[in-house]
Enzyme design. Structure first.
Site, mmCIF file in Angstrom:
data_model
loop_
_atom_site.group_PDB
_atom_site.id
_atom_site.type_symbol
_atom_site.label_atom_id
_atom_site.label_comp_id
_atom_site.label_asym_id
_atom_site.label_seq_id
_atom_site.Cartn_x
_atom_site.Cartn_y
_atom_site.Cartn_z
ATOM 1 N N LYS A 210 6.512 -4.094 -4.240
ATOM 2 C CA LYS A 210 8.001 -3.830 -4.167
ATOM 3 C C LYS A 210 8.479 -3.949 -2.895
ATOM 4 O O LYS A 210 9.477 -4.593 -2.542
ATOM 5 C CB LYS A 210 8.022 -2.335 -4.657
ATOM 6 N N ARG B 217 4.800 0.444 -6.106
ATOM 7 C CA ARG B 217 4.857 -0.730 -4.974
ATOM 8 C C ARG B 217 3.754 -1.896 -5.193
ATOM 9 O O ARG B 217 3.778 -2.743 -4.202
ATOM 10 C CB ARG B 217 4.575 0.208 -3.660
ATOM 11 N N GLU C 136 18.821 -16.704 -8.000
ATOM 12 C CA GLU C 136 18.225 -15.405 -8.202
ATOM 13 C C GLU C 136 17.764 -15.569 -9.889
ATOM 14 O O GLU C 136 16.597 -14.819 -10.044
ATOM 15 C CB GLU C 136 19.685 -14.389 -8.132
ATOM 16 N N LYS D 246 13.816 -14.228 -10.680
ATOM 17 C CA LYS D 246 13.673 -13.352 -11.651
ATOM 18 C C LYS D 246 12.928 -13.765 -12.930
ATOM 19 O O LYS D 246 11.623 -13.059 -13.292
ATOM 20 C CB LYS D 246 15.070 -12.786 -12.313
ATOM 21 N N ASN E 285 -1.643 1.824 5.984
ATOM 22 C CA ASN E 285 -0.851 0.778 5.753
ATOM 23 C C ASN E 285 -0.463 -0.258 6.866
ATOM 24 O O ASN E 285 -0.090 0.302 7.940
ATOM 25 C CB ASN E 285 0.458 1.307 5.229
ATOM 26 N N GLY E 286 -0.416 -1.516 6.801
ATOM 27 C CA GLY E 286 -0.158 -2.392 7.766
ATOM 28 C C GLY E 286 -1.570 -3.129 8.243
ATOM 29 O O GLY E 286 -2.569 -3.328 7.337
ATOM 30 N N TRP F 131 -3.244 -2.562 -1.509
ATOM 31 C CA TRP F 131 -2.968 -4.062 -1.772
ATOM 32 C C TRP F 131 -3.465 -4.790 -0.790
ATOM 33 O O TRP F 131 -3.210 -4.941 0.329
ATOM 34 C CB TRP F 131 -1.379 -4.045 -1.486
ATOM 35 N N HIS G 58 19.446 -36.994 -7.792
ATOM 36 C CA HIS G 58 18.836 -37.654 -6.670
ATOM 37 C C HIS G 58 17.268 -37.449 -6.654
ATOM 38 O O HIS G 58 16.562 -37.395 -5.539
ATOM 39 C CB HIS G 58 19.537 -36.910 -5.383
ATOM 40 N N GLU H 119 8.894 -14.427 -11.462
ATOM 41 C CA GLU H 119 8.381 -13.248 -10.859
ATOM 42 C C GLU H 119 7.889 -12.455 -11.731
ATOM 43 O O GLU H 119 6.737 -11.714 -11.897
ATOM 44 C CB GLU H 119 8.807 -12.620 -9.873
ATOM 45 N N CYS I 11 0.768 -1.105 -0.078
ATOM 46 C CA CYS I 11 -0.029 -0.005 0.120
ATOM 47 C C CYS I 11 0.861 1.277 -0.090
ATOM 48 O O CYS I 11 2.021 1.184 0.521
ATOM 49 C CB CYS I 11 -0.817 0.061 1.105
HETATM 50 O O1 M6R Z 1 13.471 -4.870 0.041
HETATM 51 P P1 M6R Z 1 13.920 -6.277 0.324
HETATM 52 O O2 M6R Z 1 15.196 -6.172 -0.113
HETATM 53 O O3 M6R Z 1 13.945 -6.521 1.806
HETATM 54 O O4 M6R Z 1 12.825 -7.140 -0.527
HETATM 55 C C1 M6R Z 1 13.179 -8.424 -0.245
HETATM 56 C C2 M6R Z 1 12.271 -9.189 -1.122
HETATM 57 O O5 M6R Z 1 11.068 -8.824 -1.093
HETATM 58 C C3 M6R Z 1 12.729 -8.661 -2.652
HETATM 59 O O6 M6R Z 1 13.943 -8.978 -2.892
HETATM 60 C C4 M6R Z 1 11.695 -9.553 -3.687
HETATM 61 O O7 M6R Z 1 12.078 -10.954 -3.538
HETATM 62 C C5 M6R Z 1 12.244 -8.999 -5.197
HETATM 63 N N1 M6R Z 1 10.783 -8.876 -5.741
HETATM 64 C C6 M6R Z 1 12.987 -9.863 -5.967
HETATM 65 O O8 M6R Z 1 12.865 -9.194 -7.358
#
Ligand code: M6R
Length: 612
Positions: free
Chosen positions: A607, A27, A484, A488, A102-103, A76, A507, A491, A2
């Protein structure tokens, strides 16, 4: 997650709020709304499910809601489906109070039952509405907005960044914070409220970050801050250094591509000030050599891609420091009864500095006596402020949900921490240290060189975008890199993908490989190149379509077995993932582009993850 923006001044509030919300779009959200107090002191609330465009159309760009004080919110959904009614702002029954939040209000069920027993009727399914209704309830008792806020804050439990308006007090917004980011912006004859500086940087760079328990009253004449006892306090102001353009696309079709391309500069900012005369120097580190020598346990704690940085860090730090390093997912660490005491160093990694699980893990570790060193991008964020020591990554604002330049700079800073501590402890050979420092200085240029292979990567993406399942395989640093690469890809392109340690294939996982399965074979790590090749041969033999990534010096060898080879320049072994990640980012980007995905705002993601 949010987003919050608030304004009180002499200009029309709605266009400022809509612009601020647009800057928070990255976000992630599913609905949006604004509340503006009219010149006749009436609350006008407009909200709708869907994109901001829908909200803007609803109010004709703001022209329909006259008034110079207001608040905006992007939601959100957590409690209650994304729909018009559940969107913020929420309004109390008599229409006098509007709230954005937010929260999560954890005790909202109990509070809702209490209010219903008092005859209050609720409209939405949200936890937030109880705040608006409670405000009205207490205002009916005491007749004072500020006092009512205090009473509400003493009743609610959970996490909140709150913006509150009262039609009877049309000159002020009251804000409160606990466990969710909120900052205040100071302008000439105007004041701002935001969950993220991006929303207000166009108007002011003079900000104060609110801390837990604090309350702020925003008026045209300025902002007064109060502590949890509602006593006035003064706080240090911060100046935001980065430019507005840093949070704009600057001609790129997507923020993600822009941020991938910014990596050479971002790395330069993160590395160059910390290299001096062939040595790594952290002017910004408070840790003393005695304290570093005294640590007998090291944890790296983070979420998502930041956790993947920790996975690479584990290999590098264990090698350099000759002591065991545990990498933990923050969401697991916080509830795991971790073995942490005052001889433990906990390295927290976070781009946003606001990830709730990471924040909770930090507090858990701190409670147990650990020393907290955080690696953070967002200056002044909660994690940065609660750590004993913070190393900023200086990557500039990262807008795309999929992290790229933050990952690269976090990794470079963590590698530098490893090298610096290893030198101090005498656990690294002189030549290895000197070579790594030399290569660190060259890293930005080598990343730039790697970005030059964009066209090849785009071509491979065009050949492979139809796959529905992809496997990343690698050993050691290449395995950590694969984690990673796989995140990527999934997502932003919504392709199912997994990363496996190559040695584990036989395995179980190899049973998934069949004719045409796409395997991304990572073979950059020189010491295990031959082993990596054996695994490539194994999957090829079972019909896999292999796209390999290796170093220039191993290209010919790799090309004997696989049809498609991407390369990165040779560098010190520990820095290979810093180069290797670049083609993987680009590959995911171009695949998602081919599939027509919403690259900067992938479905269901936010985000900054400020809920559990
Ligand atoms: O802001 P942060 O680095 O704490 O966020 C952690 C994850 O939410 C963040 O890295 C997320 O996995 C990304 N969307 C990956 O691209």
């Amino acid at each position: 997650m949010c987003g919050i923006v608030g304004y009180v001044g002499s200009e029309q509030a709605a266009p400022i709020l809509l612009d601020g919300l647009a800057r928070l779009e990255y976000r992630g959200y599913d609905s949006a709304g604004i509340a503006v107090v009219s010149p006749r002191h009436e609350l006008q609330v407009k909200k709708t499910v869907g994109r901001l465009r829908a909200l803007s159309d609803l109010v004709h760009g703001g022209a329909d809601v006259e008034g110079t004080i207001g608040m905006g919110h992007t939601r959100w959904a957590t409690h209650g489906a994304p729909n018009d009614v559940n969107s913020h702002p929420h309004v109390s029954e008599n229409g006098k109070f509007a709230v954005i939040h937010n929260g999560i209000i954890e005790n909202y069920v109990e509070l809702k039952e209490f209010l219903i027993s008092q005859g209050v009727t609720f409209r939405s399914e949200t936890d937030t509405e109880v705040v608006a209704q409670l405000l009205e309830f207490y205002y009916n008792e005491c007749g004072d907005f500020f006092e009512s806020v205090g009473r509400v804050l003493r009743r609610i439990e959970g996490a909140y960044a709150l913006g509150m308006l009262c039609a009877d007090c049309p000159d002020r917004i009251i804000a409160a914070r606990k466990d969710a980011p909120l900052l205040l912006g100071f302008g000439e004859g105007c004041s701002f409220l935001a969950s993220d500086a991006t929303a207000i940087i166009k108007h002011t760079r003079d900000v104060v970050y609110m801390d837990d328990g604090e309350i702020a009253v925003l008026t045209r004449g300025g902002i007064q801050l109060y502590n949890a006892m509602q006593q006035p306090i003064e706080k240090e102001h911060h100046h935001i250094e980065w430019e507005v353009s840093a949070a704009e696309k600057g001609g790129y079709p997507h923020f993600m591509l822009k941020e991938i391309m910014e990596q050479p500069d971002a790395l330069r900012h993160a590395i160059a000030p910390r290299l001096r005369g062939g040595e790594i120097v952290f002017d910004d580190l408070k840790l003393t050599p005695e304290k570093i020598r005294g640590f007998d346990r090291i944890f790296i704690v983070a979420c998502g891609s930041s956790y993947h940085v920790g996975m690479v860090g584990k290999y590098n730090l264990e090698h350099l420091l000759r002591r065991s390093v545990e990498v933990a997912l923050a969401s697991e660490f916080r509830y795991s009864d971790p073995i942490v005491d005052d001889k433990t160093l906990v390295i927290i990694i976070s781009q946003s500095g606001e990830t709730l699980d990471t924040m909770a893990a930090l507090r858990e570790a701190k409670k147990r006596g650990a020393y907290i060193l955080s690696i953070v991008n967002v200056v002044g964020s909660s994690i940065a402020r609660e750590s004993d020591d913070v190393l900023y990554t200086w990557a500039g604002p990262e807008i795309a949900v999929a992290t790229t330049k933050a990952y690269s700079t976090q990794l470079a800073v963590l590698d530098m921490v490893g090298l610096c501590f290893a030198k101090l402890l005498g656990t690294v050979k002189e030549e290895e240290y000197a070579d790594a420092v030399r290569e660190l200085a060259l890293l930005p240029d080598k990343v730039k060189e790697t970005l030059g292979h964009c066209e090849d990567i785009q071509k491979y993406a065009a050949q492979h975008f139809h796959h529905e399942s992809v496997f990343f395989i690698g050993r050691n640093l290449d395995y950590a890199l694969g984690l990673e690469g796989s995140l990527k890809l999934k997502e932003i392109s919504y392709i199912h993908s997994e990363a496996y340690a190559s040695g584990e294939l036989k395995h179980g996982t190899i049973s998934l490989i069949e004719d045409g399965t796409l395997v991304i074979a990572l073979g950059t790590y020189g010491p295990l190149f031959d082993k990596a090749m054996s695994n490539v041969i194994e999957v090829k033999a079972r019909g896999a379509d292999v796209l390999a990534l290796t170093t220039e010096s191993h290209r010919n060898e790799m090309a004997k077995t696989v049809d498609h080879v991407l390369t990165i320049p040779d560098t010190a072994a520990m820095l290979l993932p810093s180069l290797g990640v670049v083609p993987l980012q680009l590959f995911s980007y171009y695949i998602a582009l081919q599939r027509g995905c919403d690259i900067d705002k992938p479905r269901n993601l936010a985000k900054s993850v400020t809920v559990e």
